[in-house]
Design an enzyme around this catalytic site. Structure first.
Site, PDB file in Angstrom:
ATOM      1  N   GLY A  17      14.278  12.535 -25.317  1.00  0.00           N
ATOM      2  CA  GLY A  17      15.493  13.001 -24.931  1.00  0.00           C
ATOM      3  C   GLY A  17      15.835  14.369 -25.196  1.00  0.00           C
ATOM      4  CG  ASP A 148       3.523  20.951 -25.619  1.00  0.00           C
ATOM      5  OD1 ASP A 148       2.275  20.366 -25.993  1.00  0.00           O
ATOM      6  OD2 ASP A 148       4.072  20.600 -25.050  1.00  0.00           O
ATOM      7  CD  GLN A 193       5.603  13.829 -44.385  1.00  0.00           C
ATOM      8  OE1 GLN A 193       4.987  13.984 -44.584  1.00  0.00           O
ATOM      9  NE2 GLN A 193       6.571  11.643 -44.497  1.00  0.00           N
ATOM     10  CB  CYS A 377      22.783  12.677   1.659  1.00  0.00           C
ATOM     11  SG  CYS A 377      22.189  14.270   2.271  1.00  0.00           S
ATOM     12  N   GLY A 379      21.746   8.311   3.739  1.00  0.00           N
ATOM     13  CA  GLY A 379      22.875   7.029   4.015  1.00  0.00           C
ATOM     14  C   GLY A 379      23.838   6.795   5.281  1.00  0.00           C
ATOM     15  CG  HIS A 512      23.861  14.393  -2.721  1.00  0.00           C
ATOM     16  ND1 HIS A 512      23.047  13.176  -2.689  1.00  0.00           N
ATOM     17  CD2 HIS A 512      23.749  15.321  -1.580  1.00  0.00           C
ATOM     18  CE1 HIS A 512      21.777  13.307  -1.354  1.00  0.00           C
ATOM     19  NE2 HIS A 512      22.749  14.972  -1.159  1.00  0.00           N
ATOM     20  CD  GLU A 514      24.609  11.571  -5.527  1.00  0.00           C
ATOM     21  OE1 GLU A 514      25.464  11.504  -4.417  1.00  0.00           O
ATOM     22  OE2 GLU A 514      23.150  11.651  -4.433  1.00  0.00           O
TER      23      GLU A 514
HETATM   24  N1  GLN Z   1      17.130  13.842   5.159  1.00  0.00           N
HETATM   25  C1  GLN Z   1      18.010  14.566   5.529  1.00  0.00           C
HETATM   26  C2  GLN Z   1      18.317  15.451   5.310  1.00  0.00           C
HETATM   27  O1  GLN Z   1      17.811  16.932   4.752  1.00  0.00           O
HETATM   28  C3  GLN Z   1      19.103  14.022   4.211  1.00  0.00           C
HETATM   29  C4  GLN Z   1      19.244  14.332   3.187  1.00  0.00           C
HETATM   30  C5  GLN Z   1      19.334  13.623   1.532  1.00  0.00           C
HETATM   31  O2  GLN Z   1      19.789  12.404   1.945  1.00  0.00           O
HETATM   32  N2  GLN Z   1      19.619  14.315   1.344  1.00  0.00           N
HETATM   33  O3  GLN Z   1      19.895  16.211   6.446  1.00  0.00           O
END
Ligand code: GLN
Length: 535
Positions: A17, A148, A193, A377, A379, A512, A514
């Site tokens: 994190g 790294d 440490q 999207c 969905g 989107h 979200e």
């Molecule tokens: N694959 C679909 C598109 O490109 C949906 C993309 C997504 O869900 N972000 O339109």
């Protein structure tokens, strides 16, 4: 105020994190000052959108259309403001920038070297990004762990930056992990440490150490870390494992990190009102519980839907309802049996034809059984396909993405702007766009959240190649599945909703939502979903 820098480095293991540390330290400055997070990645990918999603989780999309690491999502949620793509710096960007400079003849007559040319260029990129943001605190998260190879040039660049700055303008926070080995049952501080010694051998001297551990750091461990790091005890902080990341600012505040960091950077201290607001939201008792299924198609890593999960958490804290999330994988079979246990569901984003038919079948069940559903999207595209096949009698309705020969039944089709684009990086519609909403469920949710303008315009972010076919959109006008929002620019379908006399909550968006949800202002469509489940 002079420009200030906060550097976050890490050690022992990755994934403990560094972003939490950065976000929670910046949190206490972010109300009075603009904090610009910059991430220095070790990868050679120039574009984080092309990185391995199984390892990195979701690709977060910024308002300027940049595809970046999901940590930027957390930064925006904690620090507010909108990040820009230039804040995500990878070794790929650094090297390609250096080579371009060299080809343009900018180093003519010189040997181009890792030091000073690459390190100078790293500093230049950081300073340029910071300056262009116009903000006053720059928080830099350095990739990986000290030592790294991929990050060595970053450490040297940071050392040089620190050398050139005033002492008071530069704060180095080092994050470590304090393990408790099984047989011993005792917090072990030796790795911490040693990591301080590793930093010191690079002429870097941390001002603050934050120790991640299973339980709160014991006094004895704190003392040891302080002694061997040349720090006073109050500069050693503890972040134990917690069930919600939103509680971490409070945990750090109790250890006075807000006052101490302000003091070290010479910034006048003020209590954070957002911190108090978060504490009130989180203190809400959760008397009810609902179960929401996320119907997915990827094999690994729930982090693929990190922002969707966060958005649900924002709603559950705000409404005081515990939302149990179950992931319903539809690769092998439909999700109908699993849906029987759920009060509602989300069909999130996705690419490619895997599991699509199983998802469509599950959607028929969800629509007919009137289970609250939010399609995001992909969905929303699947909601349209399911509706076209079963209600509008277009049995071969499909998306060009899943069947490139499905025309004329390509009710989800390639965007005009994407036709003929061959370069993989250029084929998506990305970033923030305005949509015009029509009166309805979605519009009223956005209005209640205070996110709609007076003329019903709202802004969300997009990442897609396909859209609802404009001819099919016309057919929807006469059905129960309404188009409730179109893009301001092109008139593309962005939001659909089913008449609430027919279905309690059947809402889809090409956006989107979200990505912009916040604990203090949850995404309206998630709010609508959970409220519908409660009914
Ligand atoms: N694959 C679909 C598109 O490109 C949906 C993309 C997504 O869900 N972000 O339109």
């Amino acid at each position: 105020m002079r420009k200030k820098y906060i550097i976050i480095t890490g050690w022992v293991i990755s994934g403990i994190g560094k972003w939490v540390t950065g976000a929670c330290t910046g949190f206490f400055f972010a109300e009075k000052h603009k904090v610009v997070p910059i991430k220095l990645d070790g990868y050679l990918n120039v574009d984080p959108g092309t990185m391995n999603p199984k390892e990195h989780g979701e690709v977060f999309v910024l308002s300027d259309g940049a595809e970046v690491d999901m940590d930027f999502g957390h930064y925006e949620r904690f620090l507010g403001g909108k990040c820009r793509g230039s804040q995500s710096i990878s070794m790929g960007k650094i090297f390609s920038g250096i080579i371009e400079k060299e080809r343009r003849g900018e180093y003519l007559g010189e040997d181009v070297q890792m030091i000073p040319h690459v390190t100078d260029y790293i500093v230049e990129r950081i300073e340029q990004t910071f300056k262009n943001s116009g903000w006053d605190i720059c928080m830099i998260e350095v990739w990986g762990t000290v030592g790294d190879i991929e990050a060595e040039l970053y450490y040297e660049a940071i050392r040089q930056m620190r050398h050139r700055k005033e002492r008071e303008d530069f704060l180095h926070i080092h994050l470590t992990y304090v393990p408790v080995p099984g047989g011993v049952q005792e917090q072990k501080t030796k790795p911490t440490q040693q990591s301080v010694h590793l930093l010191q051998s690079r002429w870097l001297f941390p001002d603050i150490i934050i120790a991640r551990s299973m339980d709160t750091l014991e006094d004895e461990s704190r003392k040891k870390i302080a002694l061997f790091s040349n720090l006073r005890e109050e500069r050693v902080f503890s972040i134990p494992d917690v069930s919600s990341i939103y509680t971490i600012p409070k945990i750090l505040k109790e250890q006075k990190i807000d006052r101490i960091t302000h003091g070290l950077l010479g910034v006048p201290f003020e209590e954070s009102a957002k911190g108090e607001l978060w504490e009130t939201i989180l203190a809400k008792p959760q008397n009810k519980e609902i179960q929401i299924g996320i119907i997915w198609k990827y094999t690994a890593l729930e982090d693929s839907y990190s922002s969707v999960v966060e958005a649900l958490k924002h709603v559950w804290h705000t409404l005081g309802v515990k939302v149990k999330i179950v992931f319903i994988n539809t690769r092998e079979h439909d999700g109908i049996e699993d849906m029987k246990q759920c009060d509602g569901c989300i069909i999130p984003w996705g690419f490619g034809d895997t599991a699509i038919e199983n998802m469509v079948e599950t959607l028929t069940y969800i629509r007919e059984k009137k289970i609250p559903c939010l399609g995001i999207c992909l969905g929303m595209q699947l909601m349209s396909i399911e509706f076209a096949r079963n209600i509008l009698d277009i049995p071969h309705a499909n998306s060009l993405e899943f069947d490139k020969d499905c025309a004329p039944h390509d009710i989800i089709t390639l965007l005009d702007s994407q036709k003929g684009v061959v370069n993989l990086g250029g084929t998506m519609r990305l970033g923030e766009q305005g949509s015009l909403l029509k009166d309805g469920i979605i519009e009223s949710l956005y209005e209640t959240s205070g996110r709609a303008t007076q003329s019903n315009v709202i802004y969300e972010r997009f990442r897609h190649r396909y859209e609802v076919h404009p001819e099919f959109a016309k057919k929807l006008e006469w059905t129960d599945l309404h188009i409730s929002g179109v893009s301001q620019k092109e008139g593309i379908v962005q939001f659909i909703e089913m008449d609430n006399k027919v279905h309690p909550y059947y809402v889809g968006t090409q956006a989107h939502p979200e990505l912009t949800s916040k604990l203090e202002n949850p995404g309206p469509l998630f709010m609508g979903l959970v409220k519908a489940c409660l009914k």
